[in-house]
Design a protein around this motif. Structure first.
Motif, mmCIF file in Angstrom:
data_model
loop_
_atom_site.group_PDB
_atom_site.id
_atom_site.type_symbol
_atom_site.label_atom_id
_atom_site.label_comp_id
_atom_site.label_asym_id
_atom_site.label_seq_id
_atom_site.Cartn_x
_atom_site.Cartn_y
_atom_site.Cartn_z
ATOM 1 N N THR A 1 -4.646 11.680 0.112
ATOM 2 C CA THR A 1 -4.119 11.335 1.429
ATOM 3 C C THR A 1 -3.211 10.133 1.307
ATOM 4 O O THR A 1 -3.551 9.150 0.628
ATOM 5 N N CYS A 2 -2.066 10.196 1.951
ATOM 6 C CA CYS A 2 -1.209 9.023 2.109
ATOM 7 C C CYS A 2 -1.542 8.418 3.472
ATOM 8 O O CYS A 2 -1.321 9.047 4.510
ATOM 9 N N PHE A 3 -2.108 7.234 3.453
ATOM 10 C CA PHE A 3 -2.549 6.570 4.677
ATOM 11 C C PHE A 3 -1.469 5.571 5.082
ATOM 12 O O PHE A 3 -1.390 4.475 4.534
ATOM 13 N N ILE A 4 -0.615 5.969 6.009
ATOM 14 C CA ILE A 4 0.457 5.080 6.467
ATOM 15 C C ILE A 4 -0.152 4.154 7.511
ATOM 16 O O ILE A 4 -0.180 4.459 8.707
ATOM 17 N N SER A 5 -0.671 3.046 7.021
ATOM 18 C CA SER A 5 -1.442 2.141 7.875
ATOM 19 C C SER A 5 -1.466 0.740 7.275
ATOM 20 O O SER A 5 -1.609 0.585 6.066
ATOM 21 N N PRO A 6 -1.355 -0.277 8.145
ATOM 22 C CA PRO A 6 -0.985 -0.126 9.550
ATOM 23 C C PRO A 6 0.521 0.016 9.692
ATOM 24 O O PRO A 6 1.282 -0.551 8.914
ATOM 25 N N ILE A 7 0.917 0.777 10.688
ATOM 26 C CA ILE A 7 2.339 0.945 10.969
ATOM 27 C C ILE A 7 2.834 -0.296 11.699
ATOM 28 O O ILE A 7 2.365 -0.611 12.804
ATOM 29 N N PHE A 8 3.768 -1.015 11.087
ATOM 30 C CA PHE A 8 4.376 -2.190 11.703
ATOM 31 C C PHE A 8 5.562 -1.740 12.548
ATOM 32 O O PHE A 8 6.533 -1.182 12.016
ATOM 33 N N PRO A 9 5.511 -1.923 13.858
ATOM 34 C CA PRO A 9 6.621 -1.503 14.712
ATOM 35 C C PRO A 9 7.955 -2.081 14.243
ATOM 36 O O PRO A 9 8.068 -3.277 13.974
ATOM 37 N N GLY A 10 8.939 -1.201 14.118
ATOM 38 C CA GLY A 10 10.268 -1.640 13.735
ATOM 39 C C GLY A 10 10.436 -1.934 12.258
ATOM 40 O O GLY A 10 11.551 -2.239 11.820
ATOM 41 N N ILE A 11 9.359 -1.836 11.469
ATOM 42 C CA ILE A 11 9.431 -2.163 10.041
ATOM 43 C C ILE A 11 9.039 -0.963 9.181
ATOM 44 O O ILE A 11 9.762 -0.592 8.256
ATOM 45 N N ILE B 1 8.511 7.383 3.931
ATOM 46 C CA ILE B 1 7.241 7.478 3.195
ATOM 47 C C ILE B 1 6.786 8.926 3.120
ATOM 48 O O ILE B 1 6.304 9.388 2.080
ATOM 49 N N VAL B 2 6.942 9.663 4.218
ATOM 50 C CA VAL B 2 6.550 11.083 4.226
ATOM 51 C C VAL B 2 7.359 11.849 3.193
ATOM 52 O O VAL B 2 6.810 12.640 2.411
ATOM 53 N N ARG B 3 8.668 11.639 3.174
ATOM 54 C CA ARG B 3 9.516 12.355 2.211
ATOM 55 C C ARG B 3 9.136 11.995 0.774
ATOM 56 O O ARG B 3 9.208 12.841 -0.129
ATOM 57 N N LYS B 4 8.722 10.762 0.563
ATOM 58 C CA LYS B 4 8.366 10.302 -0.781
ATOM 59 C C LYS B 4 7.053 10.904 -1.261
ATOM 60 O O LYS B 4 6.864 11.114 -2.462
ATOM 61 N N THR B 5 6.140 11.196 -0.351
ATOM 62 C CA THR B 5 4.782 11.573 -0.747
ATOM 63 C C THR B 5 4.392 13.008 -0.435
ATOM 64 O O THR B 5 3.341 13.465 -0.877
ATOM 65 N N ARG B 6 5.194 13.730 0.298
ATOM 66 C CA ARG B 6 4.759 15.032 0.810
ATOM 67 C C ARG B 6 4.427 16.034 -0.296
ATOM 68 O O ARG B 6 3.646 16.964 -0.059
ATOM 69 N N ASP B 7 5.000 15.860 -1.483
ATOM 70 C CA ASP B 7 4.727 16.794 -2.571
ATOM 71 C C ASP B 7 3.571 16.366 -3.456
ATOM 72 O O ASP B 7 3.312 17.006 -4.477
ATOM 73 N N GLN B 8 2.873 15.309 -3.060
ATOM 74 C CA GLN B 8 1.754 14.854 -3.874
ATOM 75 C C GLN B 8 0.550 14.437 -3.028
ATOM 76 O O GLN B 8 -0.285 13.658 -3.467
ATOM 77 N N CYS B 9 0.479 14.986 -1.809
ATOM 78 C CA CYS B 9 -0.690 14.697 -0.982
ATOM 79 C C CYS B 9 -0.981 15.864 -0.062
ATOM 80 O O CYS B 9 -0.117 16.703 0.215
ATOM 81 N N ASN B 10 -2.220 15.923 0.403
ATOM 82 C CA ASN B 10 -2.666 17.008 1.285
ATOM 83 C C ASN B 10 -2.676 16.596 2.746
ATOM 84 O O ASN B 10 -2.656 17.445 3.639
ATOM 85 N N LEU B 11 -2.756 15.307 2.992
ATOM 86 C CA LEU B 11 -2.783 14.776 4.349
ATOM 87 C C LEU B 11 -1.954 13.509 4.415
ATOM 88 O O LEU B 11 -1.844 12.773 3.419
ATOM 89 N N ILE B 12 -1.405 13.257 5.579
ATOM 90 C CA ILE B 12 -0.728 11.991 5.832
ATOM 91 C C ILE B 12 -1.281 11.453 7.138
ATOM 92 O O ILE B 12 -1.082 12.046 8.203
ATOM 93 N N TRP B 13 -2.038 10.370 7.038
ATOM 94 C CA TRP B 13 -2.618 9.757 8.231
ATOM 95 C C TRP B 13 -1.672 8.699 8.770
ATOM 96 O O TRP B 13 -1.067 7.927 8.006
ATOM 97 N N LEU B 14 -1.566 8.610 10.069
ATOM 98 C CA LEU B 14 -0.751 7.596 10.736
ATOM 99 C C LEU B 14 -1.659 6.733 11.605
ATOM 100 O O LEU B 14 -2.393 7.255 12.448
#
Length: 300
Positions: free
Chosen positions: A171-181, A187-200
């Motif tokens: 899982t790629c855990f995109i956390s915490p999401i910093f508004p505007g940063i 990140i999704v494009r970078k990891t989509r071929d090597q993970c099963n889930l992407i948490w936001l």
């Protein structure tokens, strides 16, 4: 760094997290010293006057008896610590935990910012429903180094790819999401071929670190001051509602499922990763608790 050994009665704690029946933390504290760490509230339950990130309690417990009673249960390892902090290389408490649970039939999710987890790949793969998640909320190495003392983003990405290629759910855990940063699409494009889930998950600011983060934003991203004031001082959820809609559209464009508060661990391994929005899980949890109070038999 203040490191001490402590004895605990039980290493598994029943959890109200949306993705686990039990939370498991082999340490108290975390030496990655993330400036935004929500787990810093744990200081209230310790005798540590030191700043968060400068102490670590190493837990020792009696060997888990009848581990098979956790068969079918979901154990979340690392809810308020990183189980693969640098000291794990010496104390190996997470490895000992996995050895004691091996063959139990429990499902495990490990949350980390480290590539030390590679040491235990062969052990982790013996669990029938194992998953490892890496927190990656930026591809900007300068921002990452400003925020935490964990290993670099490239090292996390390499570890994720190694586990994924070994057939272990990641899982790629995109956390915490910093508004505007935080650049979620990048990140999704970078990891989509090597993970099963992407948490936001959204950045929550509370307690002692709220002002620290707001000061950091003022000093380094002054153009974002109005946005952070709106979100974290006026309490507006408008930004997260807009981001939710944007991520729905982005997921559709990328051909990825977009879900809200749905773990989806049963999806086929080779299916495209699902984006799972946990922006509102706190509100959902509060709503569920309110429902339980008004309808005590609702979960029977």
């Amino acid at each position: 760094m203040n490191i001490q050994n402590i004895t605990v009665k039980n290493i598994l704690t029943k959890s109200s997290l949306p993705i686990g029946d039990y939370s498991v933390n082999p340490y108290v504290g975390c030496t990655h010293a993330c400036k935004y760490c929500y787990a810093s509230f744990m200081k209230r339950f310790t005798r540590h006057p030191e700043p968060w990130g400068t102490f670590l309690d190493v837990k020792y417990w009696q060997e888990i008896r009848n581990p098979e009673k956790y068969a079918g249960k979901h154990l979340f390892i690392g809810s308020v610590t990183d189980p693969y902090n640098p000291q794990e290389e010496v104390y190996q408490r997470t490895r000992e935990l996995l050895i004691q649970l091996q063959g139990s039939g429990a499902a495990i999710t490990i949350a980390t910012k480290s590539d030390l987890v590679l040491r235990d790949l062969d052990l982790i793969r013996t669990f029938p429903r194992a998953r490892v998640s890496w927190s990656i909320n930026t591809l900007d190495e300068t921002f990452q180094k400003d925020m935490d003392q964990a290993v670099s983003i490239p090292r996390r990405l390499k570890a994720m790819k190694t586990f994924f290629e070994a057939g272990i759910r990641t899982t790629c855990f995109i956390s915490p999401i910093f508004p505007g940063i935080t650049d979620i699409p990048a990140i999704v494009r970078k990891t989509r071929d090597q993970c099963n889930l992407i948490w936001l998950e959204n950045l929550n600011l509370r307690g002692s670190y709220k002002q620290n983060i707001l000061t950091y934003i003022a000093e380094n991203y002054p153009e974002l001051i109005p946005l952070y004031h709106e979100i974290y001082q006026l309490g507006s959820r408008r930004y997260w509602e807009m981001l939710d809609a944007e991520m729905q559209e982005f997921a559709n464009e990328q051909g990825l499922p977009y879900l809200r508060n749905d773990d989806t661990i049963q999806r086929p391994f080779d299916a495209p990763p699902a984006l799972v929005n946990y922006f509102y899980h706190e509100q959902i949890k509060q709503s569920a608790k309110k429902k339980e109070r008004t309808c005590p038999n609702s979960r029977k």
